[in-house]
Design an enzyme around this catalytic site. Sequence first.
Site, PDB file in Angstrom:
ATOM      1  N   LYS A 196      54.532 -28.186  19.300  1.00 37.53           N
ATOM      2  CA  LYS A 196      54.007 -29.063  18.245  1.00 37.53           C
ATOM      3  C   LYS A 196      54.896 -30.268  18.002  1.00 37.53           C
ATOM      4  CE  LYS A 196      50.623 -26.141  16.159  1.00 37.53           C
ATOM      5  NZ  LYS A 196      50.223 -25.212  15.115  1.00 37.53           N
ATOM      6  N   ARG A 231      51.760 -17.527  18.587  1.00 37.89           N
ATOM      7  CA  ARG A 231      50.717 -18.178  19.390  1.00 37.89           C
ATOM      8  C   ARG A 231      51.402 -19.233  20.246  1.00 37.89           C
ATOM      9  NH1 ARG A 231      47.645 -22.751  19.137  1.00 37.89           N
ATOM     10  NH2 ARG A 231      45.456 -22.585  19.724  1.00 37.89           N
TER      11      ARG A 231
HETATM   12  N1  HH2 Z   1      47.477 -24.348  16.014  1.00 35.04           N
HETATM   13  C1  HH2 Z   1      46.549 -24.974  16.743  1.00 35.04           C
HETATM   14  C2  HH2 Z   1      45.298 -24.395  16.958  1.00 35.04           C
HETATM   15  N2  HH2 Z   1      45.011 -23.177  16.446  1.00 35.04           N
HETATM   16  N3  HH2 Z   1      45.654 -21.268  15.211  1.00 35.04           N
HETATM   17  C3  HH2 Z   1      46.566 -20.634  14.490  1.00 35.04           C
HETATM   18  N4  HH2 Z   1      46.287 -19.417  13.984  1.00 35.04           N
HETATM   19  N5  HH2 Z   1      47.801 -21.169  14.236  1.00 35.04           N
HETATM   20  C4  HH2 Z   1      48.156 -22.393  14.708  1.00 35.04           C
HETATM   21  O1  HH2 Z   1      49.288 -22.845  14.420  1.00 35.04           O
HETATM   22  C5  HH2 Z   1      47.207 -23.119  15.489  1.00 35.04           C
HETATM   23  C6  HH2 Z   1      45.934 -22.510  15.718  1.00 35.04           C
HETATM   24  C7  HH2 Z   1      46.845 -26.319  17.348  1.00 35.04           C
HETATM   25  O2  HH2 Z   1      47.404 -26.213  18.617  1.00 35.04           O
HETATM   26  P1  HH2 Z   1      46.611 -26.308  20.026  1.00 35.04           P
HETATM   27  O3  HH2 Z   1      45.484 -25.338  20.062  1.00 35.04           O
HETATM   28  O4  HH2 Z   1      47.570 -26.167  21.107  1.00 35.04           O
HETATM   29  O5  HH2 Z   1      46.056 -27.797  20.084  1.00 35.04           O
HETATM   30  P2  HH2 Z   1      44.656 -28.451  19.770  1.00 35.04           P
HETATM   31  O6  HH2 Z   1      44.337 -28.190  18.336  1.00 35.04           O
HETATM   32  O7  HH2 Z   1      44.860 -29.915  20.073  1.00 35.04           O
HETATM   33  O8  HH2 Z   1      43.611 -27.824  20.669  1.00 35.04           O
END
Ligand code: HH2
Length: 255
Positions: A196, A231
Amino acid sequence: MGVLNVTPDSFSDGGRWTDPEAALARGLEMRAEGADVVDVGGESTRPGAEPVGEDEERRRVVEVVAALARHVTVSIDTRSAAVAEAALAAGATLVNDVSASLWPVAAAGGAGWVAMHMQGDPRTMQRAPSYGDVVAEVQSFLLDRARQARTAGVAEVWIDPGIGFGKTLEHNLALLRHLDRLVATGVPVLVGASRKRFLGALLGDAPPDDRLEGSVAVAVWAALSGVAMVRVHDVAATVHAMRLVGGTTFAPVTV
Ligand code: HH2
């Protein structure tokens, strides 16, 4: 929990797994690397992201969920009730809900549910996040949602402070420093800090691909603080670090 974003625009792996066969292969690879759960997402919730239409989101995830669920526990990362329902019907058993509002869907589908804290919505959440006491406010919000979900009949409830979701660098660091307070609620805690932006900021604006050490360090810190699941995108590196630091203390989660 290994991250599998089947989106064109996720902040670190967007566009890499949009082909269902590539997504299945990556999911299986993460399982082999030691992931207990694969988290499939069809909508980016990065800061500034625009919402995706429900039909498009469902199209992206259902085939991948169905294929993966035969091999590994699958969670569906969505804010949409219709997408969550379709994913549960396809074999997912956990709803990973950054909107913290889908517990009725989890209850109806006999699935587990992750309540994540977010201030505002992805489009605008990083404009001016503001709290009196971020740790106390996030904790009380999550406990409230966990109680509502349990009352509605959800047997497996997780809480997640939502690192980067309507939070400044200081808010993120305060939440991470005090993870033990969330853990003390007795509700299992999930943390997602992998790659992040705040990690990049701490390292002089490092891009997502250069945030591995920070991501692993936070995952290990979270586990040492009593967090039950992390995660992450980099499953192999995280599992290696966990084994090194925790030995057998960090048991695989049962979901
Ligand atoms: N962060 C993201 C998405 N889903 N779910 C939970 N429970 N906790 C988190 O911190 C979280 C989440 C954002 O990260 P990512 O999926 O890698 O990116 P994007 O939202 O651009 O798909």
